[in-house]
Design an enzyme around this catalytic site. Structure first.
Site, PDB file in Angstrom:
ATOM      1  N   GLU A 210      26.686  45.832   1.752  1.00 30.18           N
ATOM      2  CA  GLU A 210      26.247  44.868   2.750  1.00 30.18           C
ATOM      3  C   GLU A 210      24.725  44.747   2.893  1.00 30.18           C
ATOM      4  O   GLU A 210      24.224  43.663   3.171  1.00 30.18           O
ATOM      5  CB  GLU A 210      26.883  45.193   4.100  1.00 30.18           C
ATOM      6  CG  GLU A 210      28.402  45.165   4.093  1.00 30.18           C
ATOM      7  CD  GLU A 210      28.999  43.808   3.700  1.00 30.18           C
ATOM      8  OE1 GLU A 210      28.251  42.810   3.608  1.00 30.18           O
ATOM      9  OE2 GLU A 210      30.221  43.764   3.460  1.00 30.18           O
TER      10      GLU A 210
ATOM     11  N   HIS B 298      27.937  39.313  -3.215  1.00 27.29           N
ATOM     12  CA  HIS B 298      28.763  40.517  -3.355  1.00 27.29           C
ATOM     13  C   HIS B 298      29.318  40.691  -4.770  1.00 27.29           C
ATOM     14  O   HIS B 298      29.789  41.780  -5.117  1.00 27.29           O
ATOM     15  CB  HIS B 298      29.926  40.475  -2.375  1.00 27.29           C
ATOM     16  CG  HIS B 298      29.582  40.940  -1.002  1.00 27.29           C
ATOM     17  ND1 HIS B 298      29.074  42.186  -0.752  1.00 27.29           N
ATOM     18  CD2 HIS B 298      29.705  40.329   0.214  1.00 27.29           C
ATOM     19  CE1 HIS B 298      28.888  42.338   0.553  1.00 27.29           C
ATOM     20  NE2 HIS B 298      29.261  41.224   1.155  1.00 27.29           N
TER      21      HIS B 298
ATOM     22  N   HIS C  67      26.097  34.421   0.669  1.00 29.72           N
ATOM     23  CA  HIS C  67      26.350  35.816   1.014  1.00 29.72           C
ATOM     24  C   HIS C  67      27.544  36.379   0.246  1.00 29.72           C
ATOM     25  O   HIS C  67      27.438  37.422  -0.411  1.00 29.72           O
ATOM     26  CB  HIS C  67      26.574  35.966   2.517  1.00 29.72           C
ATOM     27  CG  HIS C  67      26.846  37.376   2.934  1.00 29.72           C
ATOM     28  ND1 HIS C  67      25.862  38.240   3.334  1.00 29.72           N
ATOM     29  CD2 HIS C  67      28.009  38.086   2.989  1.00 29.72           C
ATOM     30  CE1 HIS C  67      26.388  39.416   3.614  1.00 29.72           C
ATOM     31  NE2 HIS C  67      27.700  39.345   3.417  1.00 29.72           N
ATOM     32  N   GLU C  68      28.677  35.695   0.322  1.00 31.12           N
ATOM     33  CA  GLU C  68      29.874  36.257  -0.307  1.00 31.12           C
ATOM     34  C   GLU C  68      29.745  36.297  -1.827  1.00 31.12           C
ATOM     35  O   GLU C  68      30.263  37.216  -2.474  1.00 31.12           O
ATOM     36  CB  GLU C  68      31.123  35.481   0.123  1.00 31.12           C
ATOM     37  CG  GLU C  68      31.350  35.392   1.628  1.00 31.12           C
ATOM     38  CD  GLU C  68      31.439  36.745   2.334  1.00 31.12           C
ATOM     39  OE1 GLU C  68      31.554  37.783   1.662  1.00 31.12           O
ATOM     40  OE2 GLU C  68      31.374  36.759   3.573  1.00 31.12           O
TER      41      GLU C  68
ATOM     42  N   TYR D 117      24.042  45.438   7.626  1.00 27.18           N
ATOM     43  CA  TYR D 117      23.655  44.109   7.163  1.00 27.18           C
ATOM     44  C   TYR D 117      22.131  43.932   7.274  1.00 27.18           C
ATOM     45  O   TYR D 117      21.408  44.021   6.290  1.00 27.18           O
ATOM     46  CB  TYR D 117      24.372  43.026   7.970  1.00 27.18           C
ATOM     47  CG  TYR D 117      25.850  42.912   7.674  1.00 27.18           C
ATOM     48  CD1 TYR D 117      26.339  41.933   6.822  1.00 27.18           C
ATOM     49  CD2 TYR D 117      26.766  43.777   8.257  1.00 27.18           C
ATOM     50  CE1 TYR D 117      27.688  41.808   6.550  1.00 27.18           C
ATOM     51  CE2 TYR D 117      28.120  43.668   8.000  1.00 27.18           C
ATOM     52  CZ  TYR D 117      28.574  42.691   7.144  1.00 27.18           C
ATOM     53  OH  TYR D 117      29.918  42.583   6.880  1.00 27.18           O
TER      54      TYR D 117
END
Length: 548
Positions: free
Chosen positions: A362, A343, A339-340, A414
């Protein structure tokens, strides 16, 4: 057991998507002048364009004290003599200097208006030094609130990190704290006690040892970077690395973890090159080859700091060992790594101009979890995962927040946002085109700040579909479309309810294993079918209601 597991997972996800105080997902409607000074492009911001930061900070962990200066270089867009710099209490600006002259500062809360003496000529490149010091706000529940995390590792050594999404980078260093203007490049020079390392964004240029038993780590970011992406990570780190042969050549992938976690990290971080391979496939080349890629262990869950992604998922698959989708597929990867790191494309490469459009970060990144699974396990696994995350959707307030007051929308950005994108993929019904759209976004808006309208218009243009009402429905309302239908004597009657005016989304249904593409409106329509049973495609994020 299932209900207990579901409750635990939902509670955990609710915690992940909920932020406290003035940070992420504060739904307060009582906006103040401070909100406007923080969240709008004021006249004291608009006249100058950031070109370079040279940030120098000394950190005293025992006293939880910092001091330093930030050299702010800028290009004059039009003449003006007042420049806004942001720094949040309890930190204080001690002085500001331009061309050797100390400047007057008029402070209004967290906004500081520096009165310039030199004439600011259009097109000129100028700079000023902003000095500051104090005990920065301590993050109590990082990353859900912002500030410094002053922790100790299990050996009693300092383990420190910053995180500031939403609340703003001005919680720990003076800057132009609005996302619309990213600095072109940046030096980050952090002085720490001997025996500790500081890991920040970009590449390490040099390490400087001082006679007072401190060490300065000089990092340099070669690419534009948003303010909240800048970070400090201090600890008893050990380093290992690898090379990744990617779309833009050889990429340095560096990992910094606490000494005693080295073996666990070598095993768990195998997800990092897997992530890079999947995301370069779906999104295009990694946007920061010049700065490399890092995973850095921190004393909180993690955050998408550009080229310095922070990690605190306890070396477990899923989200702290749990599957947020409830399907089992969420345990096939380390949530924070995937996930991170997602980004890097959506947040750090493509960045919102106003935090009200935070869904651009997001929604696409939550959807990247689905695409990681798609790459390695196939479309059915990916679909099951993203559909499973719908149980976390609250539909409390719209995904898009209020503009110009530093206001985020709902935490539904999200997984409601991810399911909107999954629905759009069904409407396009061409995976090659869908992939080209995702890659095209990252190429067209490479290292740029954007608005929702720019993203919407790009997807509409490249898909060839009128998605206007679909974006309005999912981003700007809390209403989920309801497909109402009734069947009698092989006559299917159907319509949309709970939708915005002129909602026009097509829908796939199956009748005896044959797929029909219906085009419901708010008015009843009728179609002859070969069975009294239909199956609505669950890949569309809607509700269904059979009526008599």
């Amino acid at each position: 057991m299932f209900k207990k597991h579901l409750l635990l997972t939902l509670t955990l996800l609710s915690s992940y998507l909920s932020f406290s105080q003035t940070s992420l997902f504060d739904h307060s409607k009582n906006f103040t002048r401070q909100d406007s000074l923080r969240g709008s492009i004021t006249k004291e911001r608009a006249w100058w364009d950031l070109t370079y930061y040279d940030l120098n900070v000394q950190v005293d962990p025992d006293k939880k004290f910092i001091q330093g200066k930030n050299t702010v270089q800028y290009k004059v867009l039009k003449p003006h003599n007042v420049l806004q710099i942001d720094l949040q209490a309890p930190l204080k600006i001690t002085k500001a200097i331009q061309n050797g002259k100390e400047l007057d500062i008029i402070s209004e809360g967290n906004a500081h208006f520096i009165q310039l003496k030199e004439k600011q000529k259009t097109g000129s490149i100028n700079s000023l030094d902003v000095y500051y010091k104090g005990k920065p706000r301590e993050a109590k529940r990082a990353p859900w609130d912002g500030g410094f995390s002053w922790k100790k590792d299990k050996n009693g050594k300092h383990f420190i990190a910053t995180s500031c999404q939403g609340l703003g980078a001005s919680i720990w260093w003076p800057n132009k704290d609005h996302m619309y203007d990213e600095v072109d490049s940046m030096a980050i020079n952090i002085r720490v006690p001997k025996g500790l390392m500081n890991i920040s964004n970009g590449r390490l240029r040099k390490t400087e040892h001082h006679k007072d038993n401190t060490t300065t780590y000089h990092w340099f970011v070669n690419n534009p970077i948003n303010n909240y992406g800048v970070n400090i990570n201090i600890g008893d780190y050990i380093h290992f690395s690898e090379k990744y042969n990617g779309e833009d050549g050889e990429l340095d992938m560096n990992y910094y973890v606490l000494h005693y976690n080295l073996e666990k990290a070598k095993k768990q971080f195998k997800d990092a090159p897997k992530m890079m391979k999947a995301f370069e496939h779906w999104f295009g080349k990694y946007p920061f080859y010049e700065d490399g890629f890092k995973l850095v262990e921190v004393p909180y869950l993690g955050m998408e700091h550009q080229s310095s992604v922070t990690y605190g998922n306890q070396y477990l698959n899923g989200y702290l060992g749990r599957d947020l989708s409830g399907t089992g597929w969420g345990l096939k990867f380390d949530f924070i790594i995937i996930h991170e790191s997602g980004h890097e494309w959506f947040a750090n490469n493509i960045t919102y101009k106003d935090i009200a459009d935070m869904w651009i970060h997001e929604s696409f990144t939550a959807y990247s979890e689905n695409l990681f699974l798609d790459y390695y396990y196939g479309k059915e696994a990916a679909a099951a995962y993203v559909i499973g995350t719908r149980r976390a959707i609250q539909n409390d307030i719209p995904i898009i927040g209020q503009y110009d007051v530093n206001n985020e929308g709902s935490g539904d950005m999200y997984y409601k946002g991810a399911n909107m994108l999954h629905t759009i993929r069904q409407l396009i019904n061409n995976d090659k085109k869908w992939r080209n759209i995702l890659r095209g976004l990252n190429k067209t808006f490479y290292h740029k700040t954007v608005t929702t309208k720019e993203i919407e218009n790009y997807i509409i243009e490249k898909s060839g579909l009128d998605l206007t009402k679909i974006f309005d429905q999912y981003l700007r309302t809390v209403k989920i479309p309801v497909f109402e239908y009734k069947i009698k004597n092989n006559k299917l009657s159907y319509r949309w309810t709970n939708v915005v005016k002129d909602f026009n989304m097509p829908l796939n249904v199956k009748v005896k294993n044959n797929t029909l593409v219906l085009k419901p409106t708010e008015n009843w329509q009728t179609k002859t079918i070969k069975s009294n049973d239909i199956e609505v495609d669950i890949n569309f994020y809607i509700k269904t209601k059979k009526v008599n």
